[in-house]
Design a protein around this motif. Sequence first.
Motif, short mmCIF file in Angstrom:
data_model
loop_
_atom_site.label_atom_id
_atom_site.label_comp_id
_atom_site.label_asym_id
_atom_site.label_seq_id
_atom_site.Cartn_x
_atom_site.Cartn_y
_atom_site.Cartn_z
N LEU A 65 0.85 -1.19 0.00
CA LEU A 65 0.00 0.00 0.00
C LEU A 65 0.88 1.24 0.00
O LEU A 65 1.58 1.52 0.98
CB LEU A 65 -0.91 0.01 1.23
CG LEU A 65 -1.87 1.20 1.33
CD1 LEU A 65 -2.94 1.11 0.23
CD2 LEU A 65 -2.51 1.25 2.71
N SER A 66 0.86 1.97 -1.11
CA SER A 66 1.63 3.21 -1.19
C SER A 66 0.75 4.43 -1.36
O SER A 66 1.21 5.56 -1.21
CB SER A 66 2.63 3.13 -2.36
OG SER A 66 1.95 2.85 -3.58
N GLU A 67 -0.53 4.22 -1.68
CA GLU A 67 -1.45 5.33 -1.86
C GLU A 67 -1.90 5.88 -0.50
O GLU A 67 -2.04 5.14 0.46
CB GLU A 67 -2.68 4.87 -2.64
CG GLU A 67 -2.36 4.24 -3.99
CD GLU A 67 -3.57 3.57 -4.60
OE1 GLU A 67 -4.68 3.76 -4.06
OE2 GLU A 67 -3.41 2.86 -5.60
N PRO A 68 -2.14 7.20 -0.42
CA PRO A 68 -2.67 7.76 0.84
C PRO A 68 -4.02 7.13 1.18
O PRO A 68 -4.81 6.79 0.30
CB PRO A 68 -2.83 9.25 0.51
CG PRO A 68 -1.95 9.51 -0.66
CD PRO A 68 -1.93 8.24 -1.45
N ARG A 87 4.25 -4.06 4.57
CA ARG A 87 3.60 -3.90 3.27
C ARG A 87 2.92 -2.54 3.13
O ARG A 87 2.45 -2.20 2.05
CB ARG A 87 2.57 -5.01 3.06
CG ARG A 87 3.17 -6.40 3.00
CD ARG A 87 2.11 -7.48 2.79
NE ARG A 87 2.69 -8.80 2.68
CZ ARG A 87 3.18 -9.32 1.55
NH1 ARG A 87 3.11 -8.62 0.43
NH2 ARG A 87 3.70 -10.52 1.55
N VAL A 88 2.85 -1.79 4.20
CA VAL A 88 2.23 -0.46 4.18
C VAL A 88 3.32 0.58 4.05
O VAL A 88 4.09 0.84 4.99
CB VAL A 88 1.39 -0.22 5.45
CG1 VAL A 88 0.73 1.15 5.41
CG2 VAL A 88 0.34 -1.32 5.61
N GLN A 89 3.40 1.21 2.89
CA GLN A 89 4.46 2.17 2.60
C GLN A 89 3.97 3.62 2.65
O GLN A 89 4.55 4.50 2.03
CB GLN A 89 5.05 1.87 1.21
CG GLN A 89 5.61 0.47 1.07
CD GLN A 89 6.75 0.20 2.04
OE1 GLN A 89 7.62 1.04 2.24
NE2 GLN A 89 6.74 -0.97 2.66
N THR A 90 2.91 3.85 3.37
CA THR A 90 2.36 5.19 3.56
C THR A 90 1.96 5.32 5.01
O THR A 90 1.87 4.33 5.72
CB THR A 90 1.14 5.41 2.63
OG1 THR A 90 0.70 6.76 2.72
CG2 THR A 90 -0.01 4.47 2.98
N LEU A 94 -5.31 7.39 10.14
CA LEU A 94 -5.77 6.69 11.33
C LEU A 94 -5.40 5.22 11.18
O LEU A 94 -5.58 4.64 10.11
CB LEU A 94 -7.29 6.83 11.48
CG LEU A 94 -7.96 6.20 12.69
CD1 LEU A 94 -7.54 6.91 13.97
CD2 LEU A 94 -9.49 6.24 12.53
N VAL A 95 -4.88 4.63 12.25
CA VAL A 95 -4.55 3.20 12.26
C VAL A 95 -5.29 2.56 13.42
O VAL A 95 -5.09 2.93 14.59
CB VAL A 95 -3.04 2.97 12.41
CG1 VAL A 95 -2.74 1.47 12.47
CG2 VAL A 95 -2.26 3.63 11.28
N VAL A 96 -6.16 1.59 13.11
CA VAL A 96 -6.96 0.93 14.14
C VAL A 96 -6.69 -0.57 14.06
O VAL A 96 -7.07 -1.23 13.10
CB VAL A 96 -8.46 1.20 13.96
CG1 VAL A 96 -9.27 0.47 15.04
CG2 VAL A 96 -8.76 2.69 13.99
#
Length: 299
Positions: A65-68, A87-90, A94-96
């Motif tokens: 995931l690179s998109e906002p 795997r999250v490159q942004t 909010l992170v839940v």
Amino acid sequence: MTTIAVVGPGGVGGFVAAALARSGHEVRVVARERTVEVINAGGLWVRSVALHDDFIARPRAVSELSEPTDALLVATKASGLPGAVERVQTTPGLVVPLLNGIEHMAALRARFGAGPVVAGVIRIESDRPAPAEVVQTSPGARIDVAGEDGRILALAGALRVAGLEVRTGATESQVLWTKLARLAPLALTTSASDRPLGFIREDPRWRSALEGAVNETVAVAVAEGATLAPEQPLGELESAHRELGSSMQRDIAAGREPELDAIGGAVLRAAARHELPCPTVRWLVERVAQRAGINAPVS
């Protein structure tokens, strides 16, 4: 429109992602490459009691995931968390997390910073019998999120439109420990005995273990800042259906490593911080470890 990404399309993450996508929200599912191929080819197939429907949803799946994104829901198992968040490159707004236990909060804040990460839990019975297939069996699905700012309310609104019950506004300790005070006794007793909750409630020995685990976990929860009494989790366990089991129990039966460290180990480590004895929880943890053929968690 709120953009939402879901890491870990298993029984929990797959259900939430599919429900959101079906309701018209822009959803990205972050998964391993093979799972990405399966989801993008055929969608997520869901059979749901809570939503009263069988359906196929087609969120877009990506390996990175690179998109906002406005919100990121993390729904992996504890053991899969380090690899999944890479795997999250942004940095989402909010992170839940929807993981079991409490100790993942520190890992997520180390990865994304303190600002975006807020505590969340989900109450649901859901399994993934095959990639891109979800079977959700509980009569309801509820997510609790700590806090109540604009980001949280926007996510809560999206989830409610998707058919989930959402509660906001409690403290982090309250959100995390209210669930763990119910989950740990349920998971440990059903896994140690390999029997459903109805048997646990009716067998004198196992009922004593259930009540002891609740009392000990609630004492730790209170020391950690939660407002909780044993009657609350015990009442929920009394009213739950007789055949209720746990994901820990299912993992052991399937030969998968159970989340014993994230659930039972977390209780014992928190108890040690406050010098609280937890003999019942410790006995259950050791028995589950023996059944699963793994080492008992370090406390």
